[in-house]
Motif scaffolding. Structure first.
Motif, mmCIF file in Angstrom:
data_model
loop_
_atom_site.group_PDB
_atom_site.id
_atom_site.type_symbol
_atom_site.label_atom_id
_atom_site.label_comp_id
_atom_site.label_asym_id
_atom_site.label_seq_id
_atom_site.Cartn_x
_atom_site.Cartn_y
_atom_site.Cartn_z
ATOM 1 N N UNK A 391 5.405 0.125 -4.401
ATOM 2 C CA UNK A 391 5.981 -0.926 -3.564
ATOM 3 C C UNK A 391 6.914 -0.362 -2.490
ATOM 4 N N UNK A 392 7.603 0.717 -2.819
ATOM 5 C CA UNK A 392 8.516 1.334 -1.863
ATOM 6 C C UNK A 392 7.771 1.968 -0.690
ATOM 7 N N UNK A 393 6.556 2.429 -0.921
ATOM 8 C CA UNK A 393 5.836 3.235 0.067
ATOM 9 C C UNK A 393 4.714 2.485 0.775
ATOM 10 N N UNK A 394 4.530 1.214 0.459
ATOM 11 C CA UNK A 394 3.355 0.515 0.991
ATOM 12 C C UNK A 394 3.670 -0.855 1.569
ATOM 13 N N UNK A 395 4.899 -1.050 2.026
ATOM 14 C CA UNK A 395 5.225 -2.327 2.653
ATOM 15 C C UNK A 395 4.528 -2.440 4.016
ATOM 16 N N UNK A 396 4.423 -3.658 4.496
ATOM 17 C CA UNK A 396 3.865 -3.957 5.824
ATOM 18 C C UNK A 396 2.417 -3.493 5.983
ATOM 19 N N UNK A 397 1.612 -3.731 4.946
ATOM 20 C CA UNK A 397 0.186 -3.393 4.989
ATOM 21 C C UNK A 397 -0.618 -4.564 4.434
ATOM 22 N N UNK A 398 -1.880 -4.660 4.864
ATOM 23 C CA UNK A 398 -2.814 -5.603 4.262
ATOM 24 C C UNK A 398 -3.810 -4.828 3.417
ATOM 25 N N UNK A 399 -4.374 -5.480 2.430
ATOM 26 C CA UNK A 399 -5.236 -4.813 1.461
ATOM 27 C C UNK A 399 -6.674 -4.738 1.962
ATOM 28 N N UNK A 400 -7.313 -3.604 1.692
ATOM 29 C CA UNK A 400 -8.733 -3.419 1.983
ATOM 30 C C UNK A 400 -9.368 -2.724 0.788
ATOM 31 N N UNK A 401 -10.129 -3.460 -0.009
ATOM 32 C CA UNK A 401 -10.796 -2.891 -1.176
ATOM 33 C C UNK A 401 -12.142 -2.287 -0.793
ATOM 34 N N UNK A 402 -12.398 -1.080 -1.265
ATOM 35 C CA UNK A 402 -13.681 -0.411 -1.063
ATOM 36 C C UNK A 402 -14.124 0.150 -2.408
ATOM 37 N N UNK A 403 -15.266 -0.313 -2.893
ATOM 38 C CA UNK A 403 -15.796 0.162 -4.171
ATOM 39 C C UNK A 403 -16.548 1.469 -3.935
ATOM 40 N N UNK A 404 -15.804 2.538 -3.944
ATOM 41 C CA UNK A 404 -16.353 3.845 -3.575
ATOM 42 C C UNK A 404 -17.519 4.214 -4.493
ATOM 43 N N UNK A 405 -18.618 4.605 -3.867
ATOM 44 C CA UNK A 405 -19.787 5.041 -4.620
ATOM 45 C C UNK A 405 -20.692 3.926 -5.093
ATOM 46 N N UNK A 406 -20.295 2.680 -4.843
ATOM 47 C CA UNK A 406 -21.099 1.538 -5.269
ATOM 48 C C UNK A 406 -21.952 1.024 -4.109
ATOM 49 N N UNK A 407 -23.075 0.356 -4.423
ATOM 50 C CA UNK A 407 -23.955 -0.144 -3.358
ATOM 51 C C UNK A 407 -23.260 -1.097 -2.391
ATOM 52 N N UNK A 408 -22.247 -1.815 -2.864
ATOM 53 C CA UNK A 408 -21.586 -2.788 -1.996
ATOM 54 C C UNK A 408 -20.426 -2.182 -1.208
#
Length: 675
Positions: A391-408
């Protein structure tokens, strides 16, 4: 498009300067370690820099740099009025504690700065000993990087609305927000366990070899398994990492026996080959020599020396949006992908987000950031949204999930202007954020790779934590503890230093009048750390701890308390004023950083009395002290953010502010919303 670094690249290697700030003129008034670093950073990024000027010699520079950390003849109130009349664009002032605070006219030295910033409070080998002092001016140099970053932030603001900006960079806040980032997170989140280096179990520490020493640290279960296998059968009875921490003495004793029969490089090669963070304790000179031997041509002295050492690759972009590529990018239009983890890259990205950039935090749901998973957690309650460090190092960001290695998995880096990571080469390639993949898109993207030892060469796959890098770059060999033995700082220094450097690169690139090439920046944290230690190359490390003939730097034990004061007396006048305040003569001091006990003293509020006399002094704070300190809280450095999981909590915000304006409001780190 396939990127061939040796043929398709327009250029590759180290560049003395880049043209990104070529239309910016900078004037630095006076000289100091802080101004030297800030000037060198801005010059390397293309600015026209004049240094060592008198206040009356200012030209039509867009940026003026001033250092008041060590004090100034002109009172702060008068100085603020003067700057308001003279400032035409951007004026940056480094002050000890802030120009708009109750300590606006106070002085600081590097010693008192490192005490005020909490670094020395976390660098103790025992309560009966003085703190471990790093080499001289290390804190002031770090503030120099923050000054350069804040100047470019202000340039963005000035270009956006045409209003002159005066930036105040309190040195205390700059050190707290960088070198104390993790420990501050621990204190602000009220974590019940120990923070910082104290959380390490076994194996951890320095171990003697035939020709020197190595630093070894294992924090992950897979690292423990590899370490255990490498020392088979000595650790057969210790199964898990948790078992190792419970039997730390036994584990470290077995490792000491193992390293005693081997050379530094042999230990390093065997353990790193198994995936265990192990680094030789190099001198700065031997680090440079070893770097050259593997083809990384780092230069720390002479005209080729750089404040921002990095290997740079440029290729012409095939797909250029003329509107975006032929004028500076505003912060509001700057799109940044943070594909990093732990500290260095995430903190840089958080700063950029706080400045107004659009920052996306890439996360693989199957392999979340180690800080998110391991904590420490707010008030001791575990949860993916409760990690103090994350929480200390990741303020002011939006989330982007990437399922690494998966077809999607669907990551299109062309949607971003900047892609940054500090992953291993293998992991970066799997995610799709390695330099070859990013520049191979043919887009004018700035691609960052930050790692312990650089992305090219024999060490590119080496694992490392902050203290490994301190050892490898020469910081440890140049540091002596209170016993005169080789020591280390108690907080990570290489990581937050890299954070400031990464932010500087990004801001300069965004201010460039054109961006028609894809640019890859390969940062070695060890090289950047070594660049702070050039004075140690041909020197005996012990010599930097000799007491000056005129001035004195020492620690004073406050009678009746456990508190220490860090005191710097620069000349005989300082000494006379100090002795007047304490009511007795100062004994002879032979070693810089010596612990002095003056017995009973009648004065209350000794720190404030000495500050009022113009003495550079500070209590030796810890992060928990600073979290409660009324003065630090009055500066607004700790910023509230609102979270669905935690309600309102605090993080350390940007360590500078625009004079006369409120501090930047921050948003909480992205949340998984999983109990």
């Amino acid at each position: 498009m396939t990127l061939e670094m040796t043929s398709s690249a327009t250029s590759a290697g180290r560049k003395p300067t880049l043209p990104w700030l070529r239309n910016i003129r900078v004037s630095a008034i006076g000289t100091s370690p802080t101004l030297d670093v800030a000037s060198r950073v801005l010059r390397q990024l293309g600015a026209q820099v004049r240094t060592g000027l008198e206040a009356a010699d200012l030209d039509d520079a867009e940026v003026v740099l001033v250092d008041r950390i060590g004090g100034a003849a002109e009172p702060a109130a008068t100085y603020l009025d003067s700057v308001a009349k003279r400032n035409k664009a951007v004026w940056v002032t480094a002050s000890a504690y802030g120009l708009e605070t109750s300590r606006a006219d106070a002085r600081a030295s590097d010693l008192s700065l490192m005490a005020a910033g909490g670094i020395l409070g976390h660098s103790r080998i025992g309560d009966e000993w003085a703190p471990t002092l790093p080499p001289r001016a290390l804190g002031q140099k770090l503030v120099g990087y923050v000054v350069a970053v804040s100047a470019m932030h202000a340039l963005h603001s000035w270009r956006a609305d045409g209003k002159p900006v005066h930036v105040d960079v309190p040195a205390q806040g700059a050190v707290i927000a960088t070198g104390l980032a993790l420990e501050m997170a621990h204190a602000l989140a009220r974590c019940p366990d120990q923070g910082g280096s104290a959380r390490y179990g076994a194996p951890s520490g320095f171990f003697t070899c035939q020709d020197g020493a190595v630093y070894v640290l294992a924090l992950e279960e897979h690292q423990w398994r590899a370490f255990r296998d490498a020392l088979t059968p000595a650790l057969k009875s210790v199964i898990t990492l948790e078992d190792a921490r419970a039997n730390a003495d036994f584990v470290n004793e077995r490792l000491a026996e193992w390293t005693a029969d081997r050379t530094m490089e042999e230990c390093e090669r065997i353990l790193q080959g198994a995936g265990v963070p192990c680094t030789a304790v190099n001198t700065v000179a031997s680090f440079v020599e070893r770097s050259h031997s593997i083809g990384r041509s780092i230069e720390l002295q002479g005209p080729a020396a750089q404040a921002l050492p990095a290997e740079i690759t440029e290729i012409p972009a095939d797909h250029v949006d003329e509107q975006r590529a032929t004028s500076p990018l505003s912060l509001a239009d700057l799109r940044v992908l943070d594909a990093g983890h732990v500290l260095a890259v995430p903190l840089a990205a958080a700063w950029l987000g706080a400045m107004g950039a659009q920052v996306s935090k890439l996360e693989d749901p199957q392999r979340l950031d180690i800080y998110r998973r391991r904590g420490p957690f707010a008030v001791g309650e575990s949860g993916l949204d409760r990690s103090a460090y994350f929480n200390q190092l990741n303020f002011c960001k939006t989330s982007l999930d990437v399922n690494v290695g998966q077809p999607d998995a669907d990551l299109d880096v062309r949607k971003f202007d900047v892609v940054m990571h500090n992953l291993t080469p293998k992991r970066a390639k799997a995610v799709g954020v390695d330099t070859e993949t990013v520049l191979g898109t043919g887009s004018p993207i700035l691609a960052f790779s930050s790692s312990g030892f650089g992305g090219r060469g024999d060490w590119s796959g080496y694992r490392a934590y902050g203290h490994n890098i301190h050892a490898f770059a020469g910081l440890v060999s140049g540091t002596r503890d209170a016993r005169g033995e080789m020591g280390d700082m108690g907080t990570p220094w290489a990581d937050p230093l890299t954070s400031a450097a990464v932010a500087a690169w990004v801001l300069a690139w965004s201010l460039s009048p054109e961006r028609t090439n894809g640019v890859g920046i390969d940062i070695s944290m060890a090289e950047l750390t070594a660049a702070q230690l050039t004075e140690l190359i041909d020197a005996d490390p012990s010599s930097s701890y000799d007491s000056d003939e005129v001035g004195r730097e020492f620690f004073l034990r406050v009678p009746g308390t456990a508190q220490l004061l860090a005191v710097s007396l620069h000349d005989s006048n300082d000494r006379a004023r100090f002795e007047t305040v304490i009511g007795r003569p100062l004994p002879d001091i032979t070693t810089r950083g010596e612990l002095v006990d003056l017995g009973a003293l009648d004065q209350q509020n000794l720190t404030e009395l000495l500050l009022a006399e113009g003495i550079a002094v500070s209590p030796v704070f810890t992060s928990h002290d600073l979290a409660r300190d009324e003065f630090v809280r009055s500066t607004g450095l700790f910023r509230p953010v609102r979270s669905s999981a935690l309600g309102v909590y605090e993080v350390t915000g940007l360590p500078w502010k625009f004079v006369g304006q409120p501090r930047t409001e921050l948003q909480a780190a992205p949340e998984r919303r999983v109990d």
